[in-house]
Write a protein that holds these residues in place. Structure first.
Motif, PDB file in Angstrom:
ATOM      1  N   ASP A 203      -5.851  -2.230  14.689  1.00  0.00           N
ATOM      2  CA  ASP A 203      -6.506  -3.561  14.831  1.00  0.00           C
ATOM      3  C   ASP A 203      -6.263  -4.315  13.584  1.00  0.00           C
ATOM      4  O   ASP A 203      -6.945  -5.272  13.031  1.00  0.00           O
ATOM      5  CB  ASP A 203      -7.770  -3.560  15.299  1.00  0.00           C
ATOM      6  CG  ASP A 203      -8.893  -3.219  14.042  1.00  0.00           C
ATOM      7  OD1 ASP A 203      -8.262  -2.492  13.068  1.00  0.00           O
ATOM      8  OD2 ASP A 203      -9.890  -3.388  14.222  1.00  0.00           O
ATOM      9  N   VAL A 208       1.578  -2.842  11.772  1.00  0.00           N
ATOM     10  CA  VAL A 208       1.946  -3.673  12.977  1.00  0.00           C
ATOM     11  C   VAL A 208       3.233  -2.775  13.475  1.00  0.00           C
ATOM     12  O   VAL A 208       4.191  -2.272  12.635  1.00  0.00           O
ATOM     13  CB  VAL A 208       2.588  -5.073  12.222  1.00  0.00           C
ATOM     14  CG1 VAL A 208       3.440  -5.736  13.296  1.00  0.00           C
ATOM     15  CG2 VAL A 208       1.431  -5.851  11.504  1.00  0.00           C
ATOM     16  N   ARG A 219       6.110  -8.935  16.030  1.00  0.00           N
ATOM     17  CA  ARG A 219       5.180  -8.913  14.899  1.00  0.00           C
ATOM     18  C   ARG A 219       4.501  -9.970  14.385  1.00  0.00           C
ATOM     19  O   ARG A 219       3.300  -9.834  14.160  1.00  0.00           O
ATOM     20  CB  ARG A 219       6.285  -8.643  13.809  1.00  0.00           C
ATOM     21  CG  ARG A 219       6.965  -7.320  13.999  1.00  0.00           C
ATOM     22  CD  ARG A 219       7.731  -7.012  12.727  1.00  0.00           C
ATOM     23  NE  ARG A 219       8.867  -7.728  12.522  1.00  0.00           N
ATOM     24  CZ  ARG A 219      10.102  -7.270  12.774  1.00  0.00           C
ATOM     25  NH1 ARG A 219      10.372  -6.430  13.589  1.00  0.00           N
ATOM     26  NH2 ARG A 219      11.159  -8.295  12.590  1.00  0.00           N
ATOM     27  N   GLN A 222       1.000 -10.026  16.711  1.00  0.00           N
ATOM     28  CA  GLN A 222       0.358  -9.075  16.373  1.00  0.00           C
ATOM     29  C   GLN A 222      -0.365  -9.335  15.177  1.00  0.00           C
ATOM     30  O   GLN A 222      -1.655  -9.347  15.025  1.00  0.00           O
ATOM     31  CB  GLN A 222       1.022  -7.633  15.918  1.00  0.00           C
ATOM     32  CG  GLN A 222       1.780  -7.195  17.253  1.00  0.00           C
ATOM     33  CD  GLN A 222       2.364  -5.807  16.970  1.00  0.00           C
ATOM     34  OE1 GLN A 222       1.702  -4.671  16.430  1.00  0.00           O
ATOM     35  NE2 GLN A 222       3.803  -5.766  17.007  1.00  0.00           N
ATOM     36  N   ARG A 270       5.541  -9.267  24.237  1.00  0.00           N
ATOM     37  CA  ARG A 270       5.020 -10.328  23.254  1.00  0.00           C
ATOM     38  C   ARG A 270       4.269 -11.339  24.019  1.00  0.00           C
ATOM     39  O   ARG A 270       3.097 -11.866  23.460  1.00  0.00           O
ATOM     40  CB  ARG A 270       6.496 -11.023  22.704  1.00  0.00           C
ATOM     41  CG  ARG A 270       6.252 -12.103  21.706  1.00  0.00           C
ATOM     42  CD  ARG A 270       6.407 -13.313  22.109  1.00  0.00           C
ATOM     43  NE  ARG A 270       7.615 -13.532  22.516  1.00  0.00           N
ATOM     44  CZ  ARG A 270       8.246 -14.589  23.635  1.00  0.00           C
ATOM     45  NH1 ARG A 270       7.197 -15.450  23.891  1.00  0.00           N
ATOM     46  NH2 ARG A 270       9.463 -14.688  24.016  1.00  0.00           N
ATOM     47  N   LEU A 273       0.871 -10.196  24.866  1.00  0.00           N
ATOM     48  CA  LEU A 273      -0.060 -10.315  23.660  1.00  0.00           C
ATOM     49  C   LEU A 273      -0.564 -11.649  23.306  1.00  0.00           C
ATOM     50  O   LEU A 273      -1.428 -12.123  22.560  1.00  0.00           O
ATOM     51  CB  LEU A 273       0.612  -9.696  22.327  1.00  0.00           C
ATOM     52  CG  LEU A 273       0.608  -8.192  22.359  1.00  0.00           C
ATOM     53  CD1 LEU A 273       1.828  -7.743  21.338  1.00  0.00           C
ATOM     54  CD2 LEU A 273      -0.628  -7.525  22.137  1.00  0.00           C
ATOM     55  N   VAL A 300      -4.358  -3.275  19.328  1.00  0.00           N
ATOM     56  CA  VAL A 300      -3.131  -3.131  19.812  1.00  0.00           C
ATOM     57  C   VAL A 300      -2.563  -1.697  19.818  1.00  0.00           C
ATOM     58  O   VAL A 300      -2.541  -1.127  18.708  1.00  0.00           O
ATOM     59  CB  VAL A 300      -1.811  -3.934  19.116  1.00  0.00           C
ATOM     60  CG1 VAL A 300      -0.407  -3.828  19.581  1.00  0.00           C
ATOM     61  CG2 VAL A 300      -2.367  -5.631  19.150  1.00  0.00           C
ATOM     62  N   ASN A 302       0.469   1.269  21.270  1.00  0.00           N
ATOM     63  CA  ASN A 302       1.570   1.494  21.489  1.00  0.00           C
ATOM     64  C   ASN A 302       2.123   3.221  22.260  1.00  0.00           C
ATOM     65  O   ASN A 302       1.548   3.655  21.878  1.00  0.00           O
ATOM     66  CB  ASN A 302       2.634   1.569  20.493  1.00  0.00           C
ATOM     67  CG  ASN A 302       4.281   1.759  20.801  1.00  0.00           C
ATOM     68  OD1 ASN A 302       4.720   1.462  21.989  1.00  0.00           O
ATOM     69  ND2 ASN A 302       4.930   2.431  19.997  1.00  0.00           N
TER      70      ASN A 302
END
Length: 670
Positions: A203, A208, A219, A222, A270, A273, A300, A302
């Motif tokens: 967070d 990133v 990126r 984020q 993307r 987000l 975020v 992954n």
């Protein structure tokens, strides 16, 4: 044992050290192995000890102090005299010094336990015929034993080198460049998995995800989210913690795709987000006095390529949820696969609700009681394609080609699997060709085909599929329709540039109501506040890069932006509703994160949805009590006359479902 040198009567002499313990007054320190080199008890030799003389009195006083304090005093006193005081141990002949020492060493533990005054005393009696000092030539030399090998001076340095090497191997196997825990705070938990991907959550801008070339947009969003996380925390503190504060996790596939340096390979991630960032931004723009308006922090996460490592990511998120009561839900998951289904089952076990913006494989809700789907299931997509073929195209026959991503089978790809199965069941004998298409396979047999040519595969192979149709030249298939996965291809200008220019494509859209044209039309209708507000946010200077849907701008808003925005806002409104009920008596009461829980938030979403449904930007969202799939969710078919022409917005040609509570559910031309 023998004297080191002759002494005068009453003289005190420091004798050789007797092995067996630490040096007197010097405690052993484990972190300094060199201390263990001095592992010998000091010894004091007193000659001519007799009742009433100085040496006899000294021995008595030492014994009294030892008996009174009981402290460890590892000084061995060896006394020698013709007539030792009666309180001393029975003396041994000087010739039996070795036996005297052995007896003393064996009895020492018991004498110390009983706190005997003579515990550290050995008495010797010289031979009556000895009239002077013994001959030094006849003395047995004494030397302390060699120190243990692990007390050598090289050990600290060697131990440090071993620890550093082991730590380096461990860190190298767990973390790597661009994948490491945060040293400046924040919620970060990551690890490098076997394929070299960085899996976990963050967070803060200290971590990133994805350093691949060409993924600047991923990126950038984020970092925007992480900056807004700090802003949300600051606003919450300034409000004296009265505003509801919640954390939502975005879980997606942020690494692992093979991509060119000029190719954006994570369009869906993307855009999703961006949708969550828009919801976060909208809450930050609320009035400072709006104590009931929530604030949002986004974590975020992954799960790796094709969600292959979602189980590891979910395990980390489970720990986060246990430690942080503000974590109330998960948004994302991107693709319908068996790995995604496993992640849903694990999130259900953890007790975290999931709102999926774009998942559409049939019966995904069977994997979690806490799962809610924003997009229509594949069964609805098949129904719309069939209606379009019959009502608009006026064709009965269909050719269907499906693909799965390289390394994935049809059974693992739930999206393609359920889509193909639905087409087979609905079209039946009208499908005269149903084949799996592979990259490099020629499609000259489809040139000029007058029926429905339906692409039921992943967007990653759609580029190759169009390239194969280039061989048709001026005689392309007449009715090419693609599933909603192709939307990711259509959102990538770099890929579209190489497509044949004379081949119109119609594809499924899950958010036709949130295109720039539709949003501008809604903004003129003051009754549609949801779409008008959404349009103003995505046009702002300080949110998306670049801003979307501005007059004269060619940058369109991706359909997943609105879908993720709707998913986040549904959870946010549920938390605000719970907070209003909890603070009904005192609206200015501080927000206590433990006052709500994730399962309760999921129940509140369903309660709010039980009436007219949720008026989302991408269409009305309604659920039945026993299903996590939406009912009559809006779907559309968008048409592009020339795929390489990215400046021209696609046109809606067909739709099914409802836009709002006032419109009936129906399928028909736009």
């Amino acid at each position: 044992m023998a004297r080191r040198r002759a002494t005068r009567p009453g003289q005190q002499t420091a004798a050789a050290r007797v092995p067996g313990g630490p040096a007197a007054g010097v405690p052993r320190r484990p972190w300094r192995p060199s201390d263990w080199r001095r592992t010998a008890y000091p010894a004091l030799l007193l000659d001519h000890v007799a009742p009433g003389n100085v040496c006899g009195e000294l021995v008595r006083l030492i014994g009294d102090v030892r008996t009174e304090t009981g402290r460890n005093d590892p000084l061995l006193i060896v006394v020698s005299g013709g007539q030792p005081p009666p309180e001393l141990p029975e003396p041994h002949p000087l010739t039996e010094a070795d036996e005297a020492y052995d007896e003393w060493a064996e009895a020492l533990p018991e004498m110390r336990r009983l706190r005997r005054p003579a515990a550290w005393l050995v008495a010797l009696r010289p031979d009556e015929t000895d009239a002077g000092p013994p001959s030094r030539g006849g003395m047995r030399p004494f030397s302390a034993p060699d120190p243990p090998w692990w007390s050598r001076r090289f050990l600290p340095a060697a131990l440090c080198l071993v620890l550093l090497a082991a730590g380096g191997v461990w860190v190298g196997s767990r973390w790597g460049r661009g994948c490491h825990p945060s040293l400046t705070g924040g919620r970060v938990s990551v690890e490098v998995v076997g394929s070299g991907e960085c899996v976990g959550y963050s967070d803060t801008a200290a971590q990133v995800f994805n350093n691949d070339p060409g993924q600047d947009g991923l990126r950038t969003i984020q970092r925007r989210i992480f900056a807004q996380n700090r802003a949300a925390e600051e606003v919450w503190q300034r409000s004296d913690r009265r505003r509801p504060f919640l954390t939502l996790v975005y879980l997606g596939t942020l690494t692992g795709n093979r991509t060119r340096a000029d190719e954006e390979s994570y369009v869906s991630e993307r855009e999703e987000l961006e949708g969550m960032a828009t919801a976060q931004y909208a809450l930050l723009k609320e009035s400072a006095g709006a104590d009931g308006a929530a604030l949002l922090r986004i974590v975020v996460a992954n799960g790796g390529r094709q969600m292959s490592y979602a189980d590891r990511a979910v395990a980390m998120l489970a720990e986060l949820a246990r430690d942080d009561p503000t974590v109330l839900g998960v948004v994302g998951l991107v693709e319908s696969r068996t790995s995604t289904a496993r992640a849903l089952r694990e999130l259900n076990r953890v007790g975290l609700p999931v709102l999926a913006p774009t998942l559409s494989a049939d019966k995904m809700d069977a994997n979690s009681r806490l799962y809610l789907q924003i997009s229509a299931p594949n069964a609805d997509q098949v129904k719309m394609v069939d209606a379009y073929a019959q009502q608009v195209l006026k064709v009965d026959e269909a050719h269907v080609f499906y693909t799965t991503l390289e390394g994935s089978s049809l059974s693992e790809d739930l999206y393609v699997n359920t889509l193909v199965d639905g087409l087979r069941q609905r079209f039946g004998a009208r499908i005269t060709r149903l084949d799996e298409w592979r990259t490099g396979q020629r499609l000259t047999g489809e040139c000029g085909y007058p029926g429905l040519l339906f692409y039921a595969g992943r967007w990653t192979e759609f580029d190759g599929f169009l390239r194969a149709l280039r061989e048709c030249g001026a005689n392309p298939p007449q009715h090419l329709v693609a599933d909603d996965s192709a939307n990711r291809y259509m959102a990538n200008p770099g890929l579209r540039a190489a497509a044949p220019g004379n081949l119109p494509v119609t594809y499924v859209s899950k958010a036709a109501l949130a295109t720039c044209a539709a949003l501008r039309a809604a903004a003129q209708d003051r009754r549609d506040d949801a779409r008008a507000s959404f349009l103003s946010w995505i046009q702002a200077d300080d949110l998306l890069d670049p801003p979307r849907c501005r007059p004269g701008s060619e940058r369109q808003v991706g359909e997943r932006v609105s879908l993720a925005y709707d998913a986040a806002m549904m959870l946010i409104r549920a938390v605000e509703s719970l907070a209003a009920r909890l603070h009904h008596a005192d609206p200015r009461q501080r927000w206590e994160p433990t006052s709500v829980n994730p399962v309760g938030v999921h129940a509140e979403v369903l309660r709010q949805n039980a009436g007219q449904g949720y008026p989302g930007v991408a269409g009305l969202i309604r659920f039945t009590p026993d299903s996590g799939e939406p009912v009559d969710k809006r779907l559309a078919l968008m048409r592009v006359e020339q795929v390489p022409d990215v400046a021209t917005a696609p046109v809606e040609v067909f739709r099914c479902g409802v836009a709002d509570a006032s419109t009936p559910a129906a399928c028909g031309p736009a």
